[in-house]
Design an enzyme around this catalytic site. Sequence first.
Site, mmCIF file in Angstrom:
data_model
loop_
_atom_site.group_PDB
_atom_site.id
_atom_site.type_symbol
_atom_site.label_atom_id
_atom_site.label_comp_id
_atom_site.label_asym_id
_atom_site.label_seq_id
_atom_site.Cartn_x
_atom_site.Cartn_y
_atom_site.Cartn_z
ATOM 1 N N THR A 126 7.023 5.906 -0.749
ATOM 2 C CA THR A 126 6.319 5.106 -1.746
ATOM 3 C C THR A 126 6.489 5.724 -3.126
ATOM 4 O OG1 THR A 126 4.670 4.453 -0.104
ATOM 5 C CG2 THR A 126 4.096 4.158 -2.418
ATOM 6 N N CYS A 266 -1.795 7.220 1.931
ATOM 7 C CA CYS A 266 -1.337 6.031 1.197
ATOM 8 C C CYS A 266 -2.383 5.501 0.221
ATOM 9 C CB CYS A 266 -0.963 4.923 2.187
ATOM 10 S SG CYS A 266 0.604 5.202 3.039
#
Length: 424
Positions: A126, A266
Amino acid sequence: MQNDSTTTVTVLGLGYVGLPLAVTLAKQFTVCGFDVDARRVEELRAHHDRTREIDADCLAASSLSLTDALADCPPSDFYIVTVPTPIGAENRPDLSIVEAASRSVGQLLGPAVAAGKRPIVVFESTVYPGVTEDICGPILERESGLSCGTDFFLGYSPERINPGDREHTIDRITKVVSGQTEEVLDRVADLYGAVTSGGVFRAASIRAAEAAKVIENAQRDINIAFMNEIAQIFARMDLSVGDVLAAARTKWNFLPFEPGLVGGHCIGVDPYYLSHRAEQLGHHPRVILAGRTTNDGMAQWVAERLHQARKERTGSVLMLGLTFKENVPDLRNSKVADLVAKLVSLGHGVTVHDPQADAREAHDEYGLTLDYDAMSRSYDLVVLAVPHRDYLAMSTDALRATVAPGGTLADLKGVLGADADWRL
């Protein structure tokens, strides 16, 4: 250009994301899994996955080859980077790991091209939009001495692994894919499309795919932040947020989010990647940062509420659960650790119990000692912070036995119902 059974893939990073991906790809292609952690590779060769995402039988049956030596990675058609992208000081993106992985891949590209490959480097980590092409691409060029877009190519396919989730696995979810050219996009789509029944979605560009990933988690973070804020508001009104949400959920379009501690690799991290890039571009991301501020402060607020529930009497506390979510051993960015720290600062003595967590990791990451015999004693305050199945399988009487006379049983996730003395 279509991929075929002779396609060779090297996956760099064998954690929660990389290992399930590598094992799944190995069912269709020749796959090498590389990780810099020699202990991790040794464990996987012994068919032990400490993340508990892949069971021993599956590892034993897999054709996946494993190595911690970069020189052992074969010339490949695809190099897939699945390393972590954490945050560092002042919540700024820490790209050092993905940059190091890019340098490693760069060393592999020359032999791949010499072997007649047209390698594609796919990033799953990410990042904010632009990292793959503006940061990783140039690193690959410098290390390899090759030209990006001519000798090798870039792709991006954001990971969507949810630790402990046995329904939304890599072979069932829709994979977003992107590529530097239409031909590269076709090859990346063919690769992932061969291993998932959920199909692939072809993003308009690499940057669009990077952006899609980062907003998926930012959106969830903001929604939970709203729940946490209303929990704090209703607490001042002596209203149970659980009772309020139970009524609100009867409306057909009400979004069923709940208040709680937001940790993990996350949701508690990725919004900072987007906010960082926004600030670089001269935009102050008020909504994103407000959500992060609310969620980052939730553990301290809960600790203060628990302290008040005990009429500010200090005493012994048993914290049930330390991992960032239930039924997984993942301790990354656990906000329960913040809760423990705040209770200690308020004068409480806290004992931590977690049947899922690794004691060495808990000590190394947070300086906390796990007491696996802790439930044989009683405490003034018992906090069910993470509802592992181990705890939910206990009878009410057994759970109550850990609470001293006059003590308090607190439930942060609303799983005990009326059996709890205090609920979030």
